[in-house]
Design a protein around this motif. Structure first.
Motif, PDB file in Angstrom:
ATOM      1  N   MET A 201       0.829  -1.212   0.000  1.00  0.00           N
ATOM      2  CA  MET A 201       0.000   0.000   0.000  1.00  0.00           C
ATOM      3  C   MET A 201       0.858   1.254   0.000  1.00  0.00           C
ATOM      4  N   ILE A 202       2.035   1.166   0.725  1.00  0.00           N
ATOM      5  CA  ILE A 202       2.934   2.326   0.734  1.00  0.00           C
ATOM      6  C   ILE A 202       3.411   2.637  -0.675  1.00  0.00           C
ATOM      7  N   CYS A 203       3.700   1.577  -1.463  1.00  0.00           N
ATOM      8  CA  CYS A 203       4.139   1.778  -2.843  1.00  0.00           C
ATOM      9  C   CYS A 203       3.040   2.444  -3.661  1.00  0.00           C
ATOM     10  N   LEU A 204       1.781   2.041  -3.419  1.00  0.00           N
ATOM     11  CA  LEU A 204       0.658   2.619  -4.163  1.00  0.00           C
ATOM     12  C   LEU A 204       0.538   4.106  -3.880  1.00  0.00           C
ATOM     13  N   VAL A 205       0.667   4.464  -2.594  1.00  0.00           N
ATOM     14  CA  VAL A 205       0.615   5.886  -2.242  1.00  0.00           C
ATOM     15  C   VAL A 205       1.743   6.638  -2.925  1.00  0.00           C
ATOM     16  N   SER A 206       2.937   6.052  -2.924  1.00  0.00           N
ATOM     17  CA  SER A 206       4.082   6.718  -3.550  1.00  0.00           C
ATOM     18  C   SER A 206       3.851   6.917  -5.033  1.00  0.00           C
ATOM     19  N   ASN A 207       3.264   5.916  -5.705  1.00  0.00           N
ATOM     20  CA  ASN A 207       3.009   6.042  -7.135  1.00  0.00           C
ATOM     21  C   ASN A 207       1.994   7.136  -7.421  1.00  0.00           C
ATOM     22  N   LEU A 208       0.948   7.192  -6.583  1.00  0.00           N
ATOM     23  CA  LEU A 208      -0.087   8.197  -6.806  1.00  0.00           C
ATOM     24  C   LEU A 208       0.450   9.609  -6.614  1.00  0.00           C
ATOM     25  N   LEU A 209       1.469   9.716  -5.775  1.00  0.00           N
ATOM     26  CA  LEU A 209       2.017  11.044  -5.489  1.00  0.00           C
ATOM     27  C   LEU A 209       3.298  11.319  -6.257  1.00  0.00           C
ATOM     28  N   ALA A 210       3.594  10.496  -7.240  1.00  0.00           N
ATOM     29  CA  ALA A 210       4.819  10.686  -8.016  1.00  0.00           C
ATOM     30  C   ALA A 210       4.832  12.059  -8.660  1.00  0.00           C
ATOM     31  N   GLY A 211       5.973  12.690  -8.600  1.00  0.00           N
ATOM     32  CA  GLY A 211       6.093  14.007  -9.207  1.00  0.00           C
ATOM     33  C   GLY A 211       5.630  15.129  -8.313  1.00  0.00           C
TER      34      GLY A 211
ATOM     35  N   ASP B 138      -3.737   9.012   3.453  1.00  0.00           N
ATOM     36  CA  ASP B 138      -3.306   7.797   4.131  1.00  0.00           C
ATOM     37  C   ASP B 138      -3.778   6.587   3.336  1.00  0.00           C
ATOM     38  N   ALA B 139      -3.364   5.408   3.785  1.00  0.00           N
ATOM     39  CA  ALA B 139      -3.657   4.186   3.034  1.00  0.00           C
ATOM     40  C   ALA B 139      -5.156   3.926   2.922  1.00  0.00           C
ATOM     41  N   ALA B 140      -5.902   4.236   3.976  1.00  0.00           N
ATOM     42  CA  ALA B 140      -7.353   3.997   3.944  1.00  0.00           C
ATOM     43  C   ALA B 140      -8.027   4.878   2.886  1.00  0.00           C
ATOM     44  N   TYR B 141      -7.572   6.132   2.784  1.00  0.00           N
ATOM     45  CA  TYR B 141      -8.153   7.021   1.769  1.00  0.00           C
ATOM     46  C   TYR B 141      -7.824   6.501   0.371  1.00  0.00           C
ATOM     47  N   VAL B 142      -6.584   6.079   0.158  1.00  0.00           N
ATOM     48  CA  VAL B 142      -6.184   5.571  -1.159  1.00  0.00           C
ATOM     49  C   VAL B 142      -7.033   4.360  -1.538  1.00  0.00           C
TER      50      VAL B 142
END
Length: 294
Positions: free
Chosen positions: A1-11, A21-25
């Motif tokens: 899930m941490i990786c998913l958050v990082s990808n969504l916030l890339a750039g 947070d992970a629950a929101y994602v």
């Protein structure tokens, strides 16, 4: 899930993004999946929109019909338009059904009625729509290559700065909103209320375009990102019903109207009251190059 958050916030490094947070994602991903499924079921399979002429309109896949379907029986039958009422008469070779029952003729309730009539004919589904003075037939093909080949959606990085609590100001019922649509028509709708909120230190207002706020709000808005990254006609935003005079606006869930994926939709555009001067760089993006290519 941490990786998913990082990808969504890339750039987003170096910006003032408020990361989720992970629950929101997880919640956002569920919402996005439902949106994609809705597009695949309701909008991507559309195969035609045919405005009827008063009187008899023959239909089928042969070019000598008044209404030419892209596939199906060569001569299927005829639509008879009187006022804004449509009756369909079907030839035996159409093998058409309504609610699973074979039919030869039927009055077609439009999409503006409580229960629209849907005719099934091989892989085709069609029903009547009413838009202003126009009456038409919208066609869907459940064996749709557009739905099968859909590439998905593109969003800005998530930013919880654009998830705000707004004040709900109910209308007195005496005001109307002029809502244009992609056909060039304008609908005059009673204003149910307005949301008022703060964003980046500025007070903004948006009019609700839903008939019944107790079922949630529906907002069509436009902002300066429409010049570069989002759909020029505006984006849609749904909310829960207001509670105790407030409602949450999550612009991360701003989404494109269906006319982005099909030429057979009749989308409302943002009314002048909902054209913001402040950019809203979250929510669904619009790929101009792909759209122009299509």
């Amino acid at each position: 899930m941490i990786c998913l958050v990082s990808n969504l916030l890339a750039g987003a490094a170096g910006s003032s993004l408020a990361p989720p947070d992970a629950a929101y994602v997880k919640s956002f991903e569920r919402w996005k999946a439902k949106r994609i499924e809705s597009l695949k079921q309701n909008w991507l399979p559309l195969a035609g929109l045919f405005w009827l002429k008063p009187g008899v309109n023959s239909f089928g896949s042969a070019p000598d019909n008044t209404v030419v379907f892209p596939k199906g029986p060569v001569h299927a039958g005829e639509f008879d338009l009187k006022g804004n009422q449509v009756t369909v008469k079907l030839l035996p070779q159409a093998h058409a059904t309504i609610a699973g029952k074979p039919i030869a003729a039927a009055k077609l309730e439009p999409d503006t009625a409580e229960h629209e009539t849907v005719v099934e004919m091989q892989s085709l589904r069609f029903h009547v729509i009413v838009r202003g003075t126009r009456v038409g037939v919208r066609l869907k093909d459940i064996d749709s290559t557009a739905a099968r080949n859909f590439r998905g959606l593109t969003f800005f990085p998530l930013d919880l700065n654009y998830r705000v609590i707004a004040r709900w100001e109910p209308s007195d019922g005496n005001k109307t909103v002029d809502i244009p649509n992609i056909l060039g028509d304008v609908t005059h709708q009673r204003l149910t209320g307005t949301v008022v909120f703060q964003l980046n230190g500025q007070e903004l207002r948006l009019s609700d375009l839903n008939d019944d706020p107790s079922k949630g709000l529906f907002i069509v808005f436009n902002d300066p990102t429409s010049k570069t990254d989002t759909y020029p006609g505006g984006r849609f935003l749904d909310t829960d019903p207001p509670v105790n005079g407030t409602v949450v606006l999550d612009f991360n869930r701003a989404y494109n109207p269906p006319c982005v994926v099909t030429p057979y939709a009749t989308c409302p555009l943002a009314p002048k009251e909902n054209r913001l001067s402040m950019p809203i760089p979250v929510g669904e993006k619009f790929d101009r190059a792909a759209h122009n290519h299509d």
